[in-house]
Design a protein around this motif. Structure first.
Motif, mmCIF file in Angstrom:
data_model
loop_
_atom_site.group_PDB
_atom_site.id
_atom_site.type_symbol
_atom_site.label_atom_id
_atom_site.label_comp_id
_atom_site.label_asym_id
_atom_site.label_seq_id
_atom_site.Cartn_x
_atom_site.Cartn_y
_atom_site.Cartn_z
ATOM 1 N N SER A 112 0.854 -1.129 0.000
ATOM 2 C CA SER A 112 0.000 0.000 0.000
ATOM 3 C C SER A 112 0.872 1.152 0.000
ATOM 4 C CB SER A 112 -0.762 -0.020 1.232
ATOM 5 O OG SER A 112 -0.341 0.913 2.061
ATOM 6 N N GLU A 158 -3.787 -0.583 4.340
ATOM 7 C CA GLU A 158 -4.831 0.136 5.056
ATOM 8 C C GLU A 158 -6.157 -0.613 5.076
ATOM 9 O OE1 GLU A 158 -3.585 0.929 2.089
ATOM 10 O OE2 GLU A 158 -5.218 1.337 0.678
ATOM 11 N N HIS A 166 0.271 7.755 6.965
ATOM 12 C CA HIS A 166 -0.250 7.462 5.617
ATOM 13 C C HIS A 166 -1.395 6.448 5.703
ATOM 14 C CE1 HIS A 166 0.320 6.497 1.195
ATOM 15 N NE2 HIS A 166 -0.301 5.404 1.617
ATOM 16 N N GLU A 167 -1.156 5.348 6.402
ATOM 17 C CA GLU A 167 -2.186 4.296 6.466
ATOM 18 C C GLU A 167 -3.428 4.779 7.195
ATOM 19 O OE1 GLU A 167 -1.673 2.010 4.513
ATOM 20 O OE2 GLU A 167 0.493 2.211 4.267
ATOM 21 N N HIS A 188 -5.724 6.873 5.096
ATOM 22 C CA HIS A 188 -6.527 6.020 4.211
ATOM 23 C C HIS A 188 -7.888 5.666 4.821
ATOM 24 C CE1 HIS A 188 -4.167 5.196 0.715
ATOM 25 N NE2 HIS A 188 -3.210 4.522 1.322
ATOM 26 N N GLU A 225 -3.560 7.352 -3.332
ATOM 27 C CA GLU A 225 -2.275 7.059 -2.704
ATOM 28 C C GLU A 225 -1.394 8.306 -2.594
ATOM 29 O OE1 GLU A 225 -1.510 4.585 -1.077
ATOM 30 O OE2 GLU A 225 -2.847 2.995 -1.770
ATOM 31 N N TYR A 283 2.783 7.554 -6.109
ATOM 32 C CA TYR A 283 2.864 7.961 -4.691
ATOM 33 C C TYR A 283 3.572 9.316 -4.578
ATOM 34 C CZ TYR A 283 1.441 3.392 -2.850
ATOM 35 O OH TYR A 283 0.747 2.251 -2.529
HETATM 36 ZN ZN LIG Z 1 -1.398 3.900 0.734
#
Ligand SMILES: [Zn+2]
Length: 604
Positions: free
Chosen positions: A5, A275, A300-301, A304, A334, A395
């Protein structure tokens, strides 16, 4: 994922699975089933054998065969994995008698219920993939994702309720984002999408929890003792800062509990996480704990949980588990998630301005190093894992598109509106009011509205749908940033190389270069340059540092050509190279400074 991810994991987990087209769709749906219960057995006997015992029990509500399928992928890990590959010992029973079954296709089992009212199917699942989208067991521990093992009836609605019971050793723990259903170690979900979006930890590991912003926040880490003392205190300190800052972006915290699941394993060369709606599961090298990447991946996760698990492109609403679900919008799902990771860490004080500049500059450098690629094209192509260096660039480049859009919106609205407003609007209209997902029209409409009606057609055509270089020079100063371009002189020998199974192989020799003069040829393997052994493609960095002042000197070079090892001599030559550094603009206007503070501190 790779499945990652997260882009880091691309290199780290790096499974290379074949791209397989979708399995046949049954023309006739499964007989209806109801009262669905799953039971997963993991204990001191099965875990060391890296096996989950899975049972699914249900009532059959009509004639015809029951068709049960496993997903081909886990949302967030954009690749086809075909979880049915890890199934063995499949059986179907009713009233203690075996039922006939065969495969309808490679991930669908056809059970001839023959009037049976209550049916149980069982199978073993091999949990040996250290991959956050799959399942993995050690002697005292297992993690698994619902997509791996929870069968669903083909061609039937996904809104069926189900329970999951975990049968395990009485001293072992069970942790999941699913709701407890009353009975011991039993959990419920009201539909299949929720059921398969809540991974499990089972076994011996550390878990603790606290209340943040009126939510129960948990951290589960394996192996025991791998995240303790000051490192665990720091994790919790970051959680207390970043969760409220995330809630402030979207004006909502959409979950009651949130769980961070972490597996530390030295087989991981870096970090990768996946995530879910109220959790994420990360697999990290133990070394990552000290790095800024740890809070960065965590943030980041968690973002999400809003951006992708709830607000996501219409192409991915609802998820289809049986086949790929490509979209041109991963640069938002992302890339801009990664922009908000940096922004939230800055606004909550986990990183300072220098930290933000370093993270952003890293993205600029990685984007510059990748071949030019449209963000829409890179988003679509991720399913086939392109090998040209563009595979995960959405990303970094998507994150930069987020910074540029945020700067342009703030500039056009005198910092009264921002990218936050775009997400707040879409979160309401495309998720909360009616879960449709957002279309291109809605996205660009919301961006334009936030910017007081300014058109972004040109921006879209050049930088999102197109491959033109990002307009850093014109846009960054609007937000008080500047890309400082320095020309430095670096030593070079004039080859490009790439690793293969035999070593670091010279791909090209630049005409007129010292390498050509020394007699190097494409196909030679570099063994040693000067006193630097060449084991990996990053030797170039070491070479440039080591011989930065070696203009005019001769160096020995050892190569392998066919079966021979050759010793050659090469001249060191310095050549100009441009370096870009992201800095605060010393000439920033008061407006640009307000915009910069808006981005970094969340202040109006
Ligand atoms: Zn991600």
């Amino acid at each position: 994922m790779r499945s990652p991810s997260r882009w880091l994991s691309a290199a780290v987990v790096g499974l290379s699975l074949p791209f397989v087209s979708a399995a046949a769709q049954p023309a006739v749906p499964s007989a209806p089933i109801s009262g669905i219960r799953y039971e997963v057995t993991i204990d001191t006997r099965t875990a060391p054998a890296r096996t989950l015992r899975v049972a699914m029990t249900f009532d059959v509500g009509g004639p015809g065969p029951v068709l049960l399928s496993l997903p081909a992928w886990t949302p967030g890990a954009y690749e086809i994995s075909n979880f049915a590959r890890w199934v063995s010992h499949f059986a179907a029973m009713s009233g203690g008698k075996p039922l006939g079954w065969d495969k309808f296709d490679y991930d669908t089992w056809r059970i001839r219920a023959d009037g049976a009212k209550n049916v149980t199917v069982t199978f073993d699942y091999l949990a040996d993939s250290l991959d956050n989208a799959i399942a993995w067991a050690r002697g005292n521990f297992v993690f698994f994702n619902g997509t791996n093992i929870f069968l669903y009836p083909e061609g039937r609605p996904t809104d069926f309720a189900a329970t999951v019971t975990v049968k395990t050793d009485p001293t072992w723990l069970v942790t999941t984002g699913m709701k407890p259903a009353g009975a011991p170690r039993t959990y419920s979900a009201s539909n299949y999408h929720d059921l398969v979006d809540m991974p499990f930890f089972v076994g011996q590991y550390d878990v603790d929890s606290t209340q943040i912003a009126n939510k129960t926040v948990r951290m589960a880490s394996w192996p025991k003792g791998s995240l303790k003392g000051e490192a665990r205190t720091t994790f919790w300190d970051h959680q207390k800062k970043i969760l409220p800052a995330m809630g402030a972006v979207f004006n909502d915290i959409p979950f009651d509990t949130y769980t961070t699941f972490i597996v530390f394993d030295s087989a991981s060369g870096g970090g990768s996480a996946l995530e879910h709606q109220n959790s994420h599961l990360g697999i990290y090298t133990p070394l990552l704990v000290e790095s800024i990447l740890f809070p960065s991946i965590t943030a980041h996760e968690m973002i999400h949980a809003w951006n992708v698990k709830r607000l996501r492109p219409a192409d991915m609403v609802p998820y289809r588990y049986s086949q790929p679900q490509p979209t041109t919008w991963l640069w938002v799902s992302e890339g801009i998630t990664d922009y908000y990771s940096d922004v939230v860490l800055s606004r909550s004080g986990v990183i300072d301005t220098t930290g933000f500049l370093i993270l952003t500059q890293g993205k600029i450098e990685e984007t510059a190093a990748a071949p030019p690629v449209a963000l829409e094209d890179a988003s679509l192509s991720t399913w086939i894992h392109p090998t040209d260096g563009t595979g995960y660039i959405y990303y970094q480049k998507g994150s930069l598109a987020g910074l540029l859009l945020d700067s342009l919106i703030r500039d056009a609205s005198d910092n009264k509106k921002s990218l936050d407003d775009v997400f707040r609007e879409l979160y309401q209209t495309a998720y909360k009011q009616k879960w449709t997902g957002f279309t291109g029209e809605q996205w660009w409409g919301a961006v334009s509205r936030a910017a007081g009606g300014k058109s972004f057609d040109d921006f879209n055509a050049k930088y999102i749908d197109g491959r033109e270089p990002m307009p850093y020079a014109s846009v960054l100063p609007l937000a008080g940033f500047r890309l400082k371009i320095d020309t430095i002189r670096v030593p070079m020998i004039g080859v490009s190389s790439a690793p293969d199974s035999s070593g670091v192989r010279i791909a090209q020799v630049q005409p007129g270069s010292p390498a050509e003069a020394a007699g190097l040829r494409p196909g030679d393997y570099l063994l040693q340059v000067g006193d630097i052994p060449v084991r990996d493609p990053s030797f170039g960095e070491q070479f440039r540092t080591r011989y930065a002042r070696a203009e005019g000197t001769k160096l020995p070079v050892k190569i392998r050509r066919d079966d021979q090892t050759l010793d050659l001599q090469i001249d060191v030559r310095l050549t100009p190279r441009t370096e870009q550094r992201l800095v605060l603009d010393s000439a920033a206007s008061p407006k640009a400074i307000r915009i910069r503070n808006g981005i970094l501190k969340g202040t109006p």
